[in-house]
Scaffold this active site. Sequence first.
Site, mmCIF file in Angstrom:
data_model
loop_
_atom_site.group_PDB
_atom_site.id
_atom_site.type_symbol
_atom_site.label_atom_id
_atom_site.label_comp_id
_atom_site.label_asym_id
_atom_site.label_seq_id
_atom_site.Cartn_x
_atom_site.Cartn_y
_atom_site.Cartn_z
ATOM 1 N N GLU A 138 0.870 -1.177 0.000
ATOM 2 C CA GLU A 138 0.000 0.000 0.000
ATOM 3 C C GLU A 138 0.907 1.227 0.000
ATOM 4 O O GLU A 138 1.686 1.421 0.936
ATOM 5 C CB GLU A 138 -0.809 -0.075 1.301
ATOM 6 C CG GLU A 138 -2.012 0.803 1.392
ATOM 7 C CD GLU A 138 -2.687 0.589 2.764
ATOM 8 O OE1 GLU A 138 -2.852 -0.583 3.192
ATOM 9 O OE2 GLU A 138 -3.010 1.581 3.399
ATOM 10 N N ASP A 155 -4.827 9.359 10.191
ATOM 11 C CA ASP A 155 -3.531 8.785 10.542
ATOM 12 C C ASP A 155 -2.968 9.412 11.806
ATOM 13 O O ASP A 155 -3.262 10.550 12.141
ATOM 14 C CB ASP A 155 -2.548 9.000 9.383
ATOM 15 C CG ASP A 155 -2.884 8.106 8.210
ATOM 16 O OD1 ASP A 155 -2.749 6.882 8.357
ATOM 17 O OD2 ASP A 155 -3.309 8.624 7.175
#
Lengths: 265, 401
Positions: free
Chosen positions: A46, A57
């Site tokens: 990824e 995140d």
Amino acid sequence: MNRLTTLFQHKTADVLNVYFTAGFPQLHDTVPILKSLQDAGADLVEIGMPYSDPVADGETIQRSNQQALDNGMTVATLFEQLQDIRQQGITVPILLMGYLNPVVQFGVEKFCQQCQEVGVDGVILPDLPLEVFEREYQPLFTKYGLKNVFLVTPQTSAARVRQLDGLADGFIYLVAAAGTTGAQTDMNADVDAYLRRTKVLGLRNPTLVGFGISDAASFAAASRHTTGAIIGSAFIRLLQNTPAEGQRQAIQDFVAGIRPVPEPA
Amino acid sequence: MTLTAPSPYRVDASGYYGPFGGAYVPEMLYPNVEELRDNYLRIIEDPEFQQEYKQLLRDFAGRPTPLFLAQRLSAEIGTTIYLKREDLCHTGAHKINNTIGQILVAQRLGKKRIVAETGAGQHGVATATVCALKGLECIVYMGAIDIERQKPNVDRMRMLGAKVVPATSGSQTLKDATNEAMRHWISNPTDTHYIIGSVVGPHPYPDMVARFQSIISAETINQLLEQTGRATPNFVLACVGGGSNAAGAFYHYLDEPGVRLIAAEAAGQGVNSGHSAATTALGKPGILHGASTILMQTEDGQVTEPYSISAGLDYPGIGPQHAQLFATGRAEFLSITDKAALDAAFQLSRLEGIIPALETAHALACLPLIGATKDDVVVVCLSGRGDKDLATYTKHLEEYS
């Protein structure tokens, strides 16, 4: 056939997906890291498209995003870097992960077209709502052979999990626990119960669990009820702490440490 | 506060204002946003809620705030200027209208903890205040730079029992405080309510906050009628960072085409100086903090770090409703420099005995630019008081002595 589809046809357990940020630690590290991960045995990779405001995140990935942006990474540069990778022997399935705004500014159709051209197999856009995907994006993704991966959390209702499963055609990304990436979650009883609960739903898509996976123990625990797991922040920390000349070996050791290869009988 | 007629300037059933709005949130936030979306109208339209909300606005916040005819300023500018005195609200700004409303919503949703972001600290103080009032735990994220330049408000929040957490990422201002507050909410999805302080964020926040701030225009209508015999002014002026005081000041005039709506944006050191927060002048459509709106960004879609002398306007976007008001031309957006804002702040202080917040000073600085004549009636939303900005004003005292 799409490489993700092929992968999950052949492998139904212990699938290892590793995340890293494009253009980090150095601008031109993207392809070498990709090659090292493939050689080390990662099942899919990824690649993060850096963004100034990655709210889903945690600190580790945000810092890597900022460093990559400071290095000059853009969506256009990433596509340039990935231009000939399939001719260069990269066969591992590739996902691009990022936030919607840079994709929208690049142009959604152009983005999908470029993904197809360089051989990207799927996309993870955490802030792309299901409804908007269904209304505006799905036809384009289909046209360019791109898989869309949806996130599911412990708070997602069973009905919505089924709805997401119906729309997804790569895998379902199970967020292990409430939090942003890199949060240190133990594979505790709650997570175990959530993964069991999801397994019982009998989803049509494979499931990969992410957030808080950092070593062999958490990988094994997470993979017990799923098709595999995703490692991000722990890998970013490794890259951060490894000098350039040791990067390839460090990646080899890291992947081997997460999923020890059984000794041949 | 309930509207019946559909309007291109108000939120539609899907959460959009034309092309702007929506709820672009990661799945981790979806259940929270869905819970709010499915319940906010039912909750705030409930008569018991309305009774408690209105009582707190009156007895705790000090509403209605006066509509003050600023005679000396009017003479100076050459028009008739009324100031809607939100600076006289408890905690010193309009922000309390929204935090009282949202704390009551949070209680009815069974939440135990409140998280908020703040720029100038006004929203943080307003949030800390209502959390103290209702006995809820309060965590406020604030950019590390803003913590430095708005210290009195940081101390007020702490005295009220809130935990102030510095946001050290990115530009260390409001945008990053918002990111951190969203992350906190992602990590605490079930027992925490996020009190967004402006008309930004995913649907239903922009609509919910605008409804709570609409008390400003609702009162203005009655007060203006009482004082002048007419309910509609020729101009309504307000500053826009995210845009909550403007949303409230414009609210009941949106569908009155005879009322010119003027929004003041922070041009910082100049629109093209590279140190600016003039979103409509510099931005283009994009997605930030859960909404499609107009956004200052690079060609590659990275959010630009804004700059303004006023922490409350130091934001790279505007609320989606404002984006629609700009795109349709319903509101006019003016870019006001730091210098022009300081001029206006000192002018108001000397002429009317009111020290305005630096944010508000941007709205006041529009007065000479709008072409109002002596027969016009102009309402300026005086969104907050300037006590918190004294350190900044002090630096410029010599220039205005």
